[in-house]
Design an enzyme around this catalytic site. Structure first.
Site, short mmCIF file in Angstrom:
data_model
loop_
_atom_site.label_atom_id
_atom_site.label_comp_id
_atom_site.label_asym_id
_atom_site.label_seq_id
_atom_site.Cartn_x
_atom_site.Cartn_y
_atom_site.Cartn_z
N HIS A 95 73.87 -67.60 -14.73
CA HIS A 95 73.18 -68.88 -14.88
C HIS A 95 73.67 -69.53 -16.17
O HIS A 95 73.52 -68.98 -17.26
CB HIS A 95 71.66 -68.70 -14.94
CG HIS A 95 70.92 -70.00 -15.04
ND1 HIS A 95 70.50 -70.70 -13.93
CD2 HIS A 95 70.55 -70.74 -16.11
CE1 HIS A 95 69.89 -71.81 -14.31
NE2 HIS A 95 69.92 -71.85 -15.63
N CYS A 96 74.29 -70.70 -16.03
CA CYS A 96 74.90 -71.37 -17.18
C CYS A 96 73.89 -72.36 -17.79
O CYS A 96 73.51 -73.32 -17.12
CB CYS A 96 76.17 -72.10 -16.74
SG CYS A 96 77.00 -72.97 -18.10
N PRO A 97 73.46 -72.14 -19.02
CA PRO A 97 72.49 -73.06 -19.63
C PRO A 97 73.07 -74.44 -19.93
O PRO A 97 72.32 -75.40 -20.05
CB PRO A 97 72.08 -72.34 -20.92
CG PRO A 97 73.22 -71.43 -21.24
CD PRO A 97 73.80 -71.01 -19.92
N GLU A 106 72.76 -76.08 -16.67
CA GLU A 106 71.41 -75.85 -16.15
C GLU A 106 71.45 -75.60 -14.65
O GLU A 106 70.70 -76.20 -13.88
CB GLU A 106 70.48 -77.03 -16.48
CG GLU A 106 69.61 -76.80 -17.69
CD GLU A 106 68.79 -75.53 -17.63
OE1 GLU A 106 68.07 -75.34 -16.64
OE2 GLU A 106 68.90 -74.71 -18.55
N ASN A 107 72.34 -74.72 -14.24
CA ASN A 107 72.47 -74.36 -12.84
C ASN A 107 73.14 -72.99 -12.77
O ASN A 107 73.80 -72.56 -13.71
CB ASN A 107 73.29 -75.39 -12.08
CG ASN A 107 73.17 -75.26 -10.58
OD1 ASN A 107 72.30 -74.54 -10.07
ND2 ASN A 107 74.03 -75.94 -9.85
#
Length: 261
Positions: free
Chosen positions: A122-124, A127-128
């Site tokens: 999950h890539c902050p 945000e996905n």
């Protein structure tokens, strides 16, 4: 509207255009080309920046490969077609969203509150989740972003002008130096991220599998260097960038197990 995803995307977009505007307004190669009437370089740079922003929003907003519960609770014939009859893998049930069967290489994301096929991480910053459907586009985005950052780094350096004193130099180049610092930091981050992802793709492994190998049921009994999904660097890259359909990893895992025996 003002949840975390909106704020992150707005911050990314704002930083991108503030840095781009700074490069166009200062006495850089872009500005000098405009004054001389040579618009090819400014137009190409602007196109690359716009493309990076469009790819960012595409990766950020698209479905990363969420597992739909209704497709997993369908007919028994569909299940039998997805899972090999001989020596099937142990059925996994998600304890969070209560899927009756979680596909192999899928993982539940605590942030998105959904199971994602071929979950990577999950890539902050977007945000996905990065998963089966958007992983290739995530790497394409990183490539375009790196091109834009390195080009911006070169343009920013071309605009730093000498001055009689340090105070005057900082005053005249302050905004350009700030943009240079941000672009430099982002360039290092993107280079490291892109290098790690290209390596993992070349061995058909995800970030989650690489970091948590000892806790994953279908990998913890394999050797340290053994990967049941690895088909060689060339085939891995071709499959990753060219195959756009859902892959039944259970079948590939079974074939690998039979060949190893």
């Amino acid at each position: 509207m003002f949840r975390t995803g909106f704020l992150v995307r707005a911050t990314h977009t704002l930083l991108t255009w503030v840095i781009t505007l700074t490069l166009f307004l200062h006495n850089t190669d872009l500005r000098r080309c405009e004054e001389e009437g040579e618009l090819l370089l400014p137009i190409l740079f602007f196109v690359v920046v716009v493309l990076s922003v469009l790819l960012y929003f595409a990766v950020s907003l698209m479905d990363p490969g969420f597992v739909l519960s209704d497709t997993l609770k369908g007919s028994s014939e569909e299940m039998e077609s997805m899972i090999p009859e001989a020596a099937p893998p142990r059925l996994r049930r998600c304890g969070y969203c209560l899927l009756q069967q979680q596909p192999m290489r899928a993982k539940h994301c605590q942030t998105c509150k959904r199971c994602v096929r071929r979950f990577d991480h999950h890539c902050p910053w977007i945000e996905n989740c990065v998963g089966e459907r958007n992983h290739r586009w995530f790497i394409v985005y990183l490539l375009v972003q790196l091109l834009a950052l390195l080009w911006a780094l070169h343009i920013a350096l071309s605009g730093v002008s000498p001055s009689a004193s340090w105070e005057t130099w900082f005053r005249s180049n302050g905004f350009l130096l700030a943009a240079l610092g941000l672009v430099g930091v982002f360039s290092v981050v993107v280079v490291l991220l892109l290098g790690c992802h290209l390596y993992l793709v070349s061995i058909n492994c995800t970030t989650w599998e690489f970091m948590s190998r000892h806790r994953i049921s279908y990998l913890k009994n394999c050797g340290d260097e053994e990967n049941p999904f690895d088909r060689g660097v060339l085939c891995n890259l071709l499959d990753f960038f060219c195959i756009c359909r859902t892959v039944v990893w259970e079948k590939m895992y079974q074939r690998s197990s039979q060949s190893s025996v």
